[in-house]
Design a protein around this motif. Structure first.
Motif, PDB file in Angstrom:
ATOM      1  N   ALA A 165      14.175 -40.122  -4.235  1.00 21.72           N
ATOM      2  CA  ALA A 165      13.827 -39.514  -2.953  1.00 21.72           C
ATOM      3  C   ALA A 165      14.888 -39.817  -1.897  1.00 21.72           C
ATOM      4  O   ALA A 165      15.239 -38.945  -1.085  1.00 21.72           O
ATOM      5  N   ASN A 184      13.413 -35.229  -9.312  1.00 23.35           N
ATOM      6  CA  ASN A 184      12.181 -35.767  -8.737  1.00 23.35           C
ATOM      7  C   ASN A 184      10.960 -35.037  -9.282  1.00 23.35           C
ATOM      8  O   ASN A 184       9.928 -35.668  -9.553  1.00 23.35           O
ATOM      9  N   TRP A 241       7.519 -30.829  -5.109  1.00 19.39           N
ATOM     10  CA  TRP A 241       8.915 -30.982  -5.514  1.00 19.39           C
ATOM     11  C   TRP A 241       9.422 -29.730  -6.227  1.00 19.39           C
ATOM     12  O   TRP A 241      10.565 -29.312  -6.023  1.00 19.39           O
ATOM     13  N   THR A 274      11.208 -43.181  -8.332  1.00 18.85           N
ATOM     14  CA  THR A 274      10.834 -42.150  -7.362  1.00 18.85           C
ATOM     15  C   THR A 274      11.356 -42.491  -5.963  1.00 18.85           C
ATOM     16  O   THR A 274      11.783 -41.599  -5.227  1.00 18.85           O
TER      17      THR A 274
END
Length: 270
Positions: free
Chosen positions: A13, A188, A130, A9
């Motif tokens: 990101a 994501n 997201w 993650t």
């Protein structure tokens, strides 16, 4: 979340906000007037994040003497782009904080079940953000591509509305990094949505559900063991194992017995 998912993650990101927030591009146009001295064959138009295209100005010839006109691109797509980048930045910061907590404060994380519950709620929220942010930015990017299409920009110039002048696109903007940002946005979402189950397993809700299921199975099994299905209803106490005797006095005053002593009584009568 596991440490591997936290690292993923964090990495995804970074890719998301770097490919979108760090973008800068441009296009080049050519206006060849009937009077060659008035032509401009290299009109460069540069734009960048956050894509407030209506603030991007450029000069173009009018092919009417030396006079030039100042034009601007059309559209403001900063809201979807900034929302997408903001989600990516906060997801990156939370992933870093979660890494520190998982490594150095594991006992505090599990104390009173607060850590897993907070982690679960934040994971659900980021999954939703997201999805919304990636969808909004995908639509915004589509509009950016249309607004920066050289053929569409040429239509804004008054010189290009005259058939005697030749207007051509020289270079189109490169959007590969922006396309990559949309891909990482949805990746994501998939990653955060998949982490919901792993975080849920750490919460007390999952353990309480397992205990409830175990208690239900135990009660059901004990009910079957105590019920009539486990008793020997056909044993010595049952009516079917007792010898049947119909030793009632018949109409002729002789005792009639159809039990185990039946054959003996019949022999005595003979």
């Amino acid at each position: 979340m596991t440490l591997l998912s936290v690292h993923l993650t964090t990495l995804f990101a970074i890719f998301a906000f770097a490919t979108c927030g760090g973008y800068s591009g441009g296009l080049r146009l050519s206006v060849d007037c009937a009077n060659k001295s008035e032509s401009d064959l290299n009109i460069d138009i540069a734009f960048a994040y956050p894509f407030r295209l209506h603030q991007v100005n450029f000069d173009a010839p009018t092919c009417e003497g030396k006079r030039r006109e100042t034009l601007s691109l059309i559209g403001d797509f900063s809201s979807s782009a900034e929302f997408f980048v903001t989600i990516a930045v906060f997801a990156f910061l939370y992933s870093l904080a979660a890494t520190v907590v998982y490594i150095f404060f594991q006992n505090k994380y599990r104390e009173n079940n607060r850590g897993p519950l907070i982690d679960f709620i934040v994971t659900v929220v980021f999954s939703f953000l997201w999805l919304v942010g990636s969808s909004a930015w995908a639509k915004g990017l589509s509009d950016v591509k249309i607004a920066t299409d050289p053929d569409e920009v040429l239509l804004l110039m008054s010189a290009c509305k005259q058939q005697s002048n030749k207007c051509l696109p020289v270079r189109s903007p490169v959007m590969s990094s922006l396309n990559t940002s949309v891909v990482f946005g949805f990746l994501n979402f998939i990653l955060w949505a998949g982490n919901i189950w792993f975080v849920f397993k750490e919460t007390g809700w999952h353990s309480s559900g397992q205990r409830h299921a175990a208690d239900t199975m135990e009660k059901q099994s004990s009910g079957y063991n105590q019920g009539g299905y486990n008793q020997d209803s056909y044993g010595p106490a049952g009516g079917y194992n007792q010898p049947g005797s119909y030793g009632q006095v018949g109409d002729y005053g002789q005792p009639q017995s159809y039990g185990q002593s039946g054959p003996t009584s019949f022999a005595n009568q003979i």
